[in-house]
Design an enzyme around this catalytic site. Structure first.
Site, mmCIF file in Angstrom:
data_model
loop_
_atom_site.group_PDB
_atom_site.id
_atom_site.type_symbol
_atom_site.label_atom_id
_atom_site.label_comp_id
_atom_site.label_asym_id
_atom_site.label_seq_id
_atom_site.Cartn_x
_atom_site.Cartn_y
_atom_site.Cartn_z
ATOM 1 N N ASP A 1 -20.829 -24.829 9.062
ATOM 2 C CA ASP A 1 -19.740 -23.904 8.736
ATOM 3 C C ASP A 1 -20.069 -22.508 9.258
ATOM 4 O OD1 ASP A 1 -17.373 -22.873 7.808
ATOM 5 O OD2 ASP A 1 -17.923 -22.901 5.686
ATOM 6 N N HIS B 1 -17.878 -29.143 4.105
ATOM 7 C CA HIS B 1 -18.662 -28.282 3.203
ATOM 8 C C HIS B 1 -18.525 -28.623 1.714
ATOM 9 C CE1 HIS B 1 -14.799 -26.336 2.873
ATOM 10 N NE2 HIS B 1 -14.954 -25.494 3.880
#
Length: 457
Positions: free
Chosen positions: A333, A260
């Protein structure tokens, strides 16, 4: 115990024969980066594998698809790509099953076009031993929808004090180690883990956050957020650990994957590291290339994630990194939470949003249609590259390969409706957003595990 029960039940089922139906996918645009195919092809699936791939409108003799046991799928106008692979998913099972379970997470993944997902280890108990990894794998096998791979924790209990039994977890099938949700702040301990990962030929999936610099922040550190009275998280919180982890990977030779990424300097450092020969890859999440901190409408914790939504300058850098193939992967995520938790204030709610069922339309709407990346790049970043990073034989539509296939109609326009999610988590900032791109069918191991209404017979 629950874990031993699933281990026992799977020992009964694992020898059972699977009956496959032949599938012919006709008329679609095949996107297969490994074999450099981007064009109109027909694809046959037999006995769970890719049997034949034939370019359309050729004089080659077509395989027989006339039998009653052959399902013909009209994929006209659709992308046909290797089954999507998500390197970054939170399943919350065991320990937090009021948020998500292996079963509901797998169902959400299939609905979103994913045939393989990697579950993060921050469960309760933490995934720091081989038998705990087996619990997740066996539970997923019982469901029989998609491939669920459980990453192992770097340290015991994710406390950052002592290394986990990494070898036992790899023997149980862990494809990687990660301390996702936090960074291992002890650099010496982390270096030891990287050396072990190198010896076992697995990647390290890195959450980059210097916890000593967070200082209670919940959103990006910028003037707009400060004006709302919220504590900010600076770019340096991420960038400092990105730099450290790249240097440790350079020293140890470990395969490093940065999770991320959200800052412009993360992109710059990944580019420099690759030019320097470091074995590093990086992912960007759809929320980080779609939204900025300025898009937060008010005290709505569905916009609270870690790392936080950044500035327009960061978003443009992430998009450019994806365009230039500096950033290798699009991952979600996926972080489900209960409605009650996300109704708390921005300051007090947990970080995270769900993403398995919005990744495809956001990627098409924000990257493919505007020309930031090509459809073939999308297939690479959502399937082929994740498979390469994990070292698994997927992300490939060559004849003889396991038939993991995702069919997407890029022209369908609709409004995201969180109430239609298969995930238990409805925490998304994208509810009500108009998008393009709908998953029409997900095929895993030669079995249709999800089909949109128009694809159902």
């Amino acid at each position: 115990t629950t874990i031993s029960r699933y281990e026992y039940i799977w020992s009964y089922f694992e020898w059972q024969d699977v009956v496959y139906m032949d599938i012919l996918i006709k008329g679609g645009r095949l996107l297969d980066p490994v074999n450099e195919r981007d064009g109109l092809y027909d694809l046959w699936i037999r006995d769970g594998k890719i049997w034949k791939v034939k370019e359309q409108n050729t004089d080659k003799e077509e395989p027989d698809a006339s039998g009653e046991d052959c399902r013909v799928v009209d994929a006209s106008g659709c992308y046909v790509m290797p089954g999507l692979i998500d390197l970054h998913v939170h399943l919350r099972d065991p320990g937090f099953t009021y948020k998500e379970t292996v079963d509901t997470g797998a169902e959400a993944a299939a609905h979103g076009g994913f045939t393989t997902i990697v579950a993060m280890p921050n469960t309760k108990p933490v995934m720091d031993e081989g038998h705990r990894v087996s619990y997740v794998h066996n539970k997923a096998k019982m469901l029989g929808l998609i491939n669920v791979l459980q990453a192992g924790a770097v340290t015991k209990g994710m406390r950052g004090e002592e290394l986990s039994d990494i070898e036992s977890m790899v023997k149980a099938g862990s494809p990687a180690i990660s301390e996702d949700g936090k960074s291992v702040m002890n650099s010496g301990l982390y270096r030891k883990a990287m050396k072990i990962a190198k010896s076992l030929n697995i990647p390290v999936l890195a959450h980059c956050e210097d916890i000593n610099m967070v200082e209670g922040g919940v959103v990006n550190a910028d003037k707009d957020m400060a004006a709302k009275g919220w504590k900010g998280i600076t770019n340096a919180v991420e960038d400092v650990i990105v730099a450290r982890d790249i240097l440790l990977a350079k020293e140890t030779g470990a395969r490093l994957h940065l999770c991320h990424c959200s800052t412009k300097d993360s992109v710059r450092m990944v580019k420099a590291a690759k030019l320097d020969g470091v074995d590093v890859s990086a992912e960007v999440c759809p929320h980080h290339f779609t939204l900025t901190s300025a898009d937060i409408p008010g005290n709505d914790a569905n916009y609270k994630m870690n790392p936080p939504l950044r500035t327009k300058e960061d978003v443009e850098a992430l998009k450019q990194g994806l365009h230039d193939n500096i950033m290798d992967v699009i991952a979600t995520d996926h972080a489900p939470h209960s409605e009650e938790e996300k109704l708390r204030t921005m300051q007090n709610a947990p970080f995270g949003i769900v993403g398995l069922e919005t990744a495809v339309p956001l990627t098409i709407s924000e990257l493919v249609r505007p020309g930031v990346i090509t459809p073939l790049q999308m297939a690479a970043k959502m399937s082929t590259n994740p498979a390469r990073i994990l070292g698994i034989d997927k992300g490939n539509l060559a004849e003889g390969k396991i038939a993991d296939v995702t069919i997407i109609d890029p022209e369908v326009e609709y409004t995201i409706d969180k109430n239609k999610f298969r995930s238990m988590g409805k925490n998304t900032p994208f509810h009500g957003r108009k998008v393009f791109g709908e998953v029409e069918m997900t095929i895993c191991g030669g079995k249709i595990v999800y089909a949109a209404d128009r694809m159902k017979q």
